[in-house]
Design a protein around this motif. Sequence first.
Motif, PDB file in Angstrom:
ATOM      1  N   SER A 277      22.539  41.380  30.267  1.00  0.00           N
ATOM      2  CA  SER A 277      23.729  41.858  29.557  1.00  0.00           C
ATOM      3  C   SER A 277      24.902  42.120  30.495  1.00  0.00           C
ATOM      4  N   ILE A 278      24.648  42.253  31.771  1.00  0.00           N
ATOM      5  CA  ILE A 278      25.729  42.496  32.732  1.00  0.00           C
ATOM      6  C   ILE A 278      26.419  41.187  33.108  1.00  0.00           C
TER       7      ILE A 278
ATOM      8  N   SER B 238      26.195  51.987  32.209  1.00  0.00           N
ATOM      9  CA  SER B 238      27.595  52.239  31.917  1.00  0.00           C
ATOM     10  C   SER B 238      28.253  50.986  31.346  1.00  0.00           C
ATOM     11  N   THR B 239      29.138  51.186  30.396  1.00  0.00           N
ATOM     12  CA  THR B 239      29.895  50.064  29.835  1.00  0.00           C
ATOM     13  C   THR B 239      31.298  50.015  30.432  1.00  0.00           C
ATOM     14  N   GLU B 240      31.630  50.992  31.269  1.00  0.00           N
ATOM     15  CA  GLU B 240      32.938  51.029  31.913  1.00  0.00           C
ATOM     16  C   GLU B 240      32.874  50.289  33.245  1.00  0.00           C
ATOM     17  N   LYS B 241      33.735  49.286  33.403  1.00  0.00           N
ATOM     18  CA  LYS B 241      33.741  48.494  34.633  1.00  0.00           C
ATOM     19  C   LYS B 241      33.993  49.349  35.869  1.00  0.00           C
ATOM     20  N   LYS B 242      34.836  50.393  35.747  1.00  0.00           N
ATOM     21  CA  LYS B 242      35.129  51.252  36.892  1.00  0.00           C
ATOM     22  C   LYS B 242      33.859  51.886  37.458  1.00  0.00           C
ATOM     23  N   LYS B 243      32.947  52.246  36.578  1.00  0.00           N
ATOM     24  CA  LYS B 243      31.698  52.875  37.006  1.00  0.00           C
ATOM     25  C   LYS B 243      30.663  51.826  37.411  1.00  0.00           C
ATOM     26  N   LEU B 244      30.691  50.685  36.769  1.00  0.00           N
ATOM     27  CA  LEU B 244      29.687  49.646  36.981  1.00  0.00           C
ATOM     28  C   LEU B 244      29.912  48.855  38.266  1.00  0.00           C
ATOM     29  N   LEU B 245      31.149  48.492  38.564  1.00  0.00           N
ATOM     30  CA  LEU B 245      31.434  47.602  39.690  1.00  0.00           C
ATOM     31  C   LEU B 245      30.985  48.131  41.053  1.00  0.00           C
ATOM     32  N   PRO B 246      31.205  49.405  41.396  1.00  0.00           N
ATOM     33  CA  PRO B 246      30.720  49.880  42.699  1.00  0.00           C
ATOM     34  C   PRO B 246      29.195  49.707  42.863  1.00  0.00           C
TER      35      PRO B 246
END
Length: 184
Positions: free
Chosen positions: A131-132, A90-98
């Motif tokens: 890349s993260i 995912s490139t969306e932080k909302k999905k990635l951070l959890p």
Amino acid sequence: MSTLVVTDFDLLPMNILTQLLQVDTTVVVDADRLDGKSILLVQDDNEIDNFTDILFALAGGSDFWPEDLDKKIRKQLEYRTNNLFTQLQSTEKKKLLPSLHKFNKLLETQVYLVDNVLTVCDVVTYPLFFSILEPMNNNERFRLENIVRWFNNLQHHPDITDLVEILDLPQEQPKPQPKKKKGK
């Protein structure tokens, strides 16, 4: 000789693994040959399309897949495949951070992913974080201190550092991005 057919996302992890194990396997990206699968190992006219089974075919019995850790390695690879792998795309932080926070918590008391021993799990998960980590600033990295520690530890492990030049990997952890100022 065998052929490992992968997606672009798994190209680097599989190149690292095959180089590290020194197996006679060619790694290629070929979406047509995958035919909807995410990975495929062709070995002596046999096809294996399960990620864990492929890794076992390549690394089973090696120092990176000790027999006494088989169940723990398989459990960790299942987590990587079914959760972490898809979420990290995912490139969306909302999905990635959890997902990152959950992985960070997992590493809280561990040096490596399985029993504090470098295994195939670390080898195939490590490249996913290039890349993260790269776009993160220092504050974001500070909140993921266990991931950063694990990443740095792997990056400086003798088995991994030997591959840096072979595979043209970054020789240092990606530099943090400057913190963005509000309103600009």
